[in-house]
Motif scaffolding. Structure first.
Motif, PDB file in Angstrom:
ATOM      1  N   UNK A 185     -54.847 108.800  34.243  1.00  0.00           N
ATOM      2  CA  UNK A 185     -54.419 107.220  34.687  1.00  0.00           C
ATOM      3  C   UNK A 185     -55.463 106.640  35.475  1.00  0.00           C
ATOM      4  N   UNK A 186     -56.433 107.298  36.178  1.00  0.00           N
ATOM      5  CA  UNK A 186     -57.425 106.507  36.778  1.00  0.00           C
ATOM      6  C   UNK A 186     -58.320 105.839  35.735  1.00  0.00           C
ATOM      7  N   UNK A 187     -58.506 106.226  34.562  1.00  0.00           N
ATOM      8  CA  UNK A 187     -59.313 105.860  33.598  1.00  0.00           C
ATOM      9  C   UNK A 187     -58.633 104.679  33.056  1.00  0.00           C
ATOM     10  N   UNK A 188     -57.127 104.694  32.788  1.00  0.00           N
ATOM     11  CA  UNK A 188     -56.397 103.635  32.107  1.00  0.00           C
ATOM     12  C   UNK A 188     -56.352 102.437  33.162  1.00  0.00           C
ATOM     13  N   UNK A 189     -55.835 102.800  34.626  1.00  0.00           N
ATOM     14  CA  UNK A 189     -55.690 101.906  35.255  1.00  0.00           C
ATOM     15  C   UNK A 189     -56.575 101.116  36.271  1.00  0.00           C
ATOM     16  N   UNK A 190     -57.627 102.155  36.540  1.00  0.00           N
ATOM     17  CA  UNK A 190     -58.665 101.867  37.472  1.00  0.00           C
ATOM     18  C   UNK A 190     -59.985 101.635  36.668  1.00  0.00           C
ATOM     19  N   UNK A 191     -60.062 102.031  35.425  1.00  0.00           N
ATOM     20  CA  UNK A 191     -61.159 101.658  34.564  1.00  0.00           C
ATOM     21  C   UNK A 191     -62.410 102.746  35.242  1.00  0.00           C
ATOM     22  N   UNK A 200     -61.276 107.493  42.847  1.00  0.00           N
ATOM     23  CA  UNK A 200     -59.985 108.433  43.084  1.00  0.00           C
ATOM     24  C   UNK A 200     -59.910 109.754  42.592  1.00  0.00           C
ATOM     25  N   UNK A 201     -60.685 109.995  41.168  1.00  0.00           N
ATOM     26  CA  UNK A 201     -60.629 111.137  40.637  1.00  0.00           C
ATOM     27  C   UNK A 201     -61.333 112.063  41.346  1.00  0.00           C
ATOM     28  N   UNK A 202     -62.636 111.827  41.812  1.00  0.00           N
ATOM     29  CA  UNK A 202     -63.455 112.965  42.227  1.00  0.00           C
ATOM     30  C   UNK A 202     -62.642 113.282  43.819  1.00  0.00           C
ATOM     31  N   UNK A 203     -62.041 112.469  44.339  1.00  0.00           N
ATOM     32  CA  UNK A 203     -61.525 112.499  45.770  1.00  0.00           C
ATOM     33  C   UNK A 203     -60.125 113.632  45.369  1.00  0.00           C
TER      34      UNK A 203
END
Length: 299
Positions: free
Chosen positions: A113-119, A242-245
């Protein structure tokens, strides 16, 4: 040196929040009155929201920007309403071990989701680690053939994790537009409303008066875990992708597992043990890939 200290402090705060959150499922099982999970969940959200409202009023940061209300509502519905319903609803069915493992799995859900929406970028090795973690989750969900839990209970716990994952993405988007205190206040105030309505419809909350362990459990969950932990988490979202956190949340699984086994002597099937082991291995693999491919960007 200054950058290292900042990174260390940020990472330490994240791990501290995760350790507090990892005790939530055990605390729910220890202190829940046994009936009325929606009422207990609504009380937790409302108490946290009221405490935060008092703090934000004192600091003069109650009002968010007008154009952020739809996003705040989405964050509240997912990170508070859906997440707390999943947490309080899954523990009576699954027990605190499996519910705790699945409830701390949002890192696997948030990355795509982070890749899609937050690039946000993601390495091949990172995807591999997340794929291994997803495989482990399937073992946990489907490995209850000896009666330790149900598929429905597992999916409810997984919904809690999905809600937290979506909420983290929305909070990341809003982090530059308001303070962490303002964001967290409205996450809980707005998120408590659907829980209150559901409790009124499906339960009998009119005479709900927590006492003893239920009262202390409510205070711990609402003030320390929800209000305190979420403020720090939303503040960290301003500083770290957001992903690593979110990947740090998986570190809560071993403590949740240990506490549940020691306190409740819960039974876990061999297949579920294998799944838990795979999930924990995926955490280390994902963290290794993050460190080598793109270290934490602390702002």
């Amino acid at each position: 040196m200054k950058r290292f200290q900042s990174s260390f402090t940020t990472l330490s705060l994240g791990i501290g929040v995760v350790l507090v959150w990892s005790t939530c499922f055990v605390t729910i099982k220890l202190t829940s009155p046994g009936n009325g999970p929606l009422t207990f969940a609504a009380s937790r959200a409302l108490l946290a929201g009221l405490v935060l409202l008092l703090l934000s009023t004192v600091r003069g940061c109650v009002k968010p920007p007008p154009n952020t209300w739809p996003w705040l509502a989405l964050s509240a519905l997912t990170g508070t309403s859906l997440a707390l319903w999943g947490m309080f609803g899954s523990v009576p069915i699954e027990g605190s071990v499996i519910a705790g493992i699945l409830g701390n799995s949002q890192a696997i859900l948030v990355a795509p989701l982070a890749v899609i929406f937050l690039k946000e970028g993601q390495s091949v090795w990172g995807w591999a680690g997340l794929g291994i973690g997803f495989l482990g989750l399937m073992f946990v969900i489907l490995g209850s053939s000896d009666g330790t839990g149900t598929l429905g209970g597992s999916l409810i716990a997984l919904l809690a994790s999905l809600g937290l994952a979506i909420s983290s993405l929305v909070a990341k988007r809003l982090s530059g537009q308001m303070s962490a205190l303002t964001l967290t206040t409205w996450q809980f105030l707005l998120g408590s409303v659907p829980l209150i309505v559901a409790a009124l419809v499906f339960e009998n909350p009119y005479h709900y008066k927590p006492t003893g362990s239920a009262l202390w459990g409510l205070i711990y969950l609402a003030i320390l875990s929800s209000a305190g932990g979420s403020i720090i988490w939303n503040w960290l979202l301003k500083r770290i992708d957001v992903t690593p956190l979110t990947a740090l949340t998986m570190l809560g699984s071993p403590l949740s597992l240990l506490l549940s086994l020691l306190i409740f002597n819960e039974r876990i099937s061999v297949i579920q043990w294998a799944g838990i082991t795979i999930v924990l291995m995926s955490i280390g693999f994902f963290q290794w890939s993050e460190r080598h491919e793109k270290p934490y960007r602390v702002r």
